[in-house]
Design a protein around this motif. Structure first.
Motif, short mmCIF file in Angstrom:
data_model
loop_
_atom_site.label_atom_id
_atom_site.label_comp_id
_atom_site.label_asym_id
_atom_site.label_seq_id
_atom_site.Cartn_x
_atom_site.Cartn_y
_atom_site.Cartn_z
N PHE A 198 13.60 2.09 -34.87
CA PHE A 198 13.21 3.49 -35.09
C PHE A 198 12.35 3.63 -36.34
O PHE A 198 11.30 4.26 -36.31
CB PHE A 198 14.46 4.37 -35.22
N SER A 199 12.80 3.03 -37.45
CA SER A 199 12.06 3.19 -38.70
C SER A 199 10.69 2.51 -38.62
O SER A 199 9.70 3.06 -39.10
CB SER A 199 12.87 2.65 -39.88
N PHE A 200 10.62 1.32 -38.02
CA PHE A 200 9.32 0.65 -37.90
C PHE A 200 8.37 1.46 -37.04
O PHE A 200 7.20 1.66 -37.39
CB PHE A 200 9.48 -0.76 -37.33
N HIS A 201 8.85 1.92 -35.88
CA HIS A 201 7.97 2.66 -34.97
C HIS A 201 7.50 3.97 -35.60
O HIS A 201 6.34 4.35 -35.46
CB HIS A 201 8.71 2.93 -33.65
N HIS A 225 18.59 2.24 -45.59
CA HIS A 225 19.04 3.57 -46.02
C HIS A 225 19.76 4.30 -44.89
O HIS A 225 20.82 4.89 -45.11
CB HIS A 225 17.83 4.40 -46.50
N LEU A 226 19.19 4.26 -43.68
CA LEU A 226 19.83 4.92 -42.55
C LEU A 226 21.16 4.27 -42.20
O LEU A 226 22.11 4.95 -41.76
CB LEU A 226 18.91 4.90 -41.32
N THR A 227 21.28 2.96 -42.41
CA THR A 227 22.53 2.26 -42.15
C THR A 227 23.61 2.69 -43.13
O THR A 227 24.79 2.78 -42.77
CB THR A 227 22.31 0.74 -42.24
N SER A 228 23.21 2.97 -44.35
CA SER A 228 24.20 3.34 -45.38
C SER A 228 24.71 4.77 -45.25
O SER A 228 25.67 5.15 -45.93
CB SER A 228 23.61 3.14 -46.76
N LEU A 229 24.09 5.57 -44.42
CA LEU A 229 24.54 6.98 -44.26
C LEU A 229 25.87 7.07 -43.54
O LEU A 229 26.26 6.34 -42.75
CB LEU A 229 23.48 7.79 -43.49
N TYR A 248 1.87 -4.99 -44.07
CA TYR A 248 2.96 -5.55 -44.88
C TYR A 248 3.79 -4.45 -45.54
O TYR A 248 5.02 -4.54 -45.60
CB TYR A 248 2.42 -6.50 -45.93
N ILE A 249 3.12 -3.41 -46.02
CA ILE A 249 3.83 -2.29 -46.64
C ILE A 249 4.72 -1.59 -45.62
O ILE A 249 5.86 -1.23 -45.91
CB ILE A 249 2.83 -1.31 -47.29
N ILE A 250 4.23 -1.43 -44.39
CA ILE A 250 5.01 -0.77 -43.34
C ILE A 250 6.26 -1.58 -43.02
O ILE A 250 7.34 -1.02 -42.84
CB ILE A 250 4.14 -0.56 -42.08
N VAL A 251 6.14 -2.91 -42.97
CA VAL A 251 7.32 -3.75 -42.68
C VAL A 251 8.36 -3.59 -43.78
O VAL A 251 9.56 -3.42 -43.50
CB VAL A 251 6.90 -5.22 -42.49
N VAL A 252 7.92 -3.64 -45.03
CA VAL A 252 8.86 -3.51 -46.14
C VAL A 252 9.51 -2.12 -46.14
O VAL A 252 10.74 -1.98 -46.30
CB VAL A 252 8.14 -3.78 -47.49
N LEU A 253 8.70 -1.08 -45.93
CA LEU A 253 9.25 0.29 -45.90
C LEU A 253 10.18 0.49 -44.71
O LEU A 253 11.18 1.22 -44.81
CB LEU A 253 8.12 1.31 -45.87
N VAL A 284 12.11 -1.81 -43.28
CA VAL A 284 13.39 -2.44 -43.60
C VAL A 284 14.15 -1.57 -44.60
O VAL A 284 15.37 -1.37 -44.46
CB VAL A 284 13.17 -3.87 -44.13
N ALA A 285 13.47 -1.05 -45.60
CA ALA A 285 14.13 -0.20 -46.61
C ALA A 285 14.69 1.07 -45.96
O ALA A 285 15.83 1.48 -46.25
CB ALA A 285 13.15 0.15 -47.73
N LEU A 286 13.92 1.69 -45.07
CA LEU A 286 14.39 2.89 -44.39
C LEU A 286 15.57 2.58 -43.47
O LEU A 286 16.53 3.36 -43.39
CB LEU A 286 13.25 3.55 -43.60
#
Length: 180
Positions: free
Chosen positions: A135-138, A176-180, A164-169, A171-173
């Motif tokens: 979801f976050s990547f798409h 974050h969504l997993t931690s909710l 590369y920035i999109i891949v890193v963001l 994973v970060a997103l």
């Protein structure tokens, strides 16, 4: 007498038509291309009555040359990943809805069974991450495509670094969504 010879004779005799030189050149090119095509027609041994695949194997022709000649570039991989995540994001809700309709019990019953399994927190977090990552990547790659539609970030260098920035963001997103 061939048409090419007629045109050439007319040129030699001093014809004043301005289109004749172009016609002569075109006819010479066409006859040269026909000669080349005839030369290339029979590049291998003629195998009568042999199936297509066996014939190509005997002639040592590759099965799919388009797969073996391309280098996997980052933007090509990201493009394919964007398509696969789009399919995944469509198929998962459709599949879950189909299963919910077809199963005999109600949703709360299956949710209660899942809670009764007392799954490890690591398994739950991993499952949430694997659902959130596509979801976050798409989502983020879709924003990158919208930026491209405005005419920005279109050079190879910008396409690569934005990928590369999109891949890193992504994973970060997803984290974050997993931690909710």
């Amino acid at each position: 007498m061939s048409l090419l010879r007629c045109v050439n004779l007319r040129l030699i005799r001093g014809a004043t038509n301005k289109y004749l030189p172009a016609i002569s050149i075109r006819l010479q090119q066409k006859s040269w291309l026909n000669l080349k095509a005839k030369e290339m027609e029979n590049t291998g041994p003629v195998l009568e009555g042999v199936e297509f695949e066996i014939k190509n194997k005997n002639l040592k022709r590759p099965l799919s040359p388009h797969l073996s000649i391309h280098v996997a570039w980052s933007n090509m991989i990201l493009s394919m990943t964007h398509r696969f995540t789009g399919i995944f994001l469509y198929a998962i809700p459709f599949g879950l809805a189909s299963v919910a309709i077809l199963l005999p019990e109600s949703y709360p019953d299956y949710l209660g069974r899942l809670e009764d399994m007392h799954l490890n927190q690591f398994i739950i977090a991993t499952a949430k991450f694997l659902i959130a990552l596509p979801f976050s990547f798409h989502f983020l790659n879709g924003i990158r495509h919208l930026i491209w539609d405005t005419g920005h970030w279109l050079t190879i260098k910008e396409v690569n670094w934005s990928g590369y920035i999109i891949v890193v963001l992504a994973v970060a997103l997803a984290i974050h969504l997993t931690s909710l």
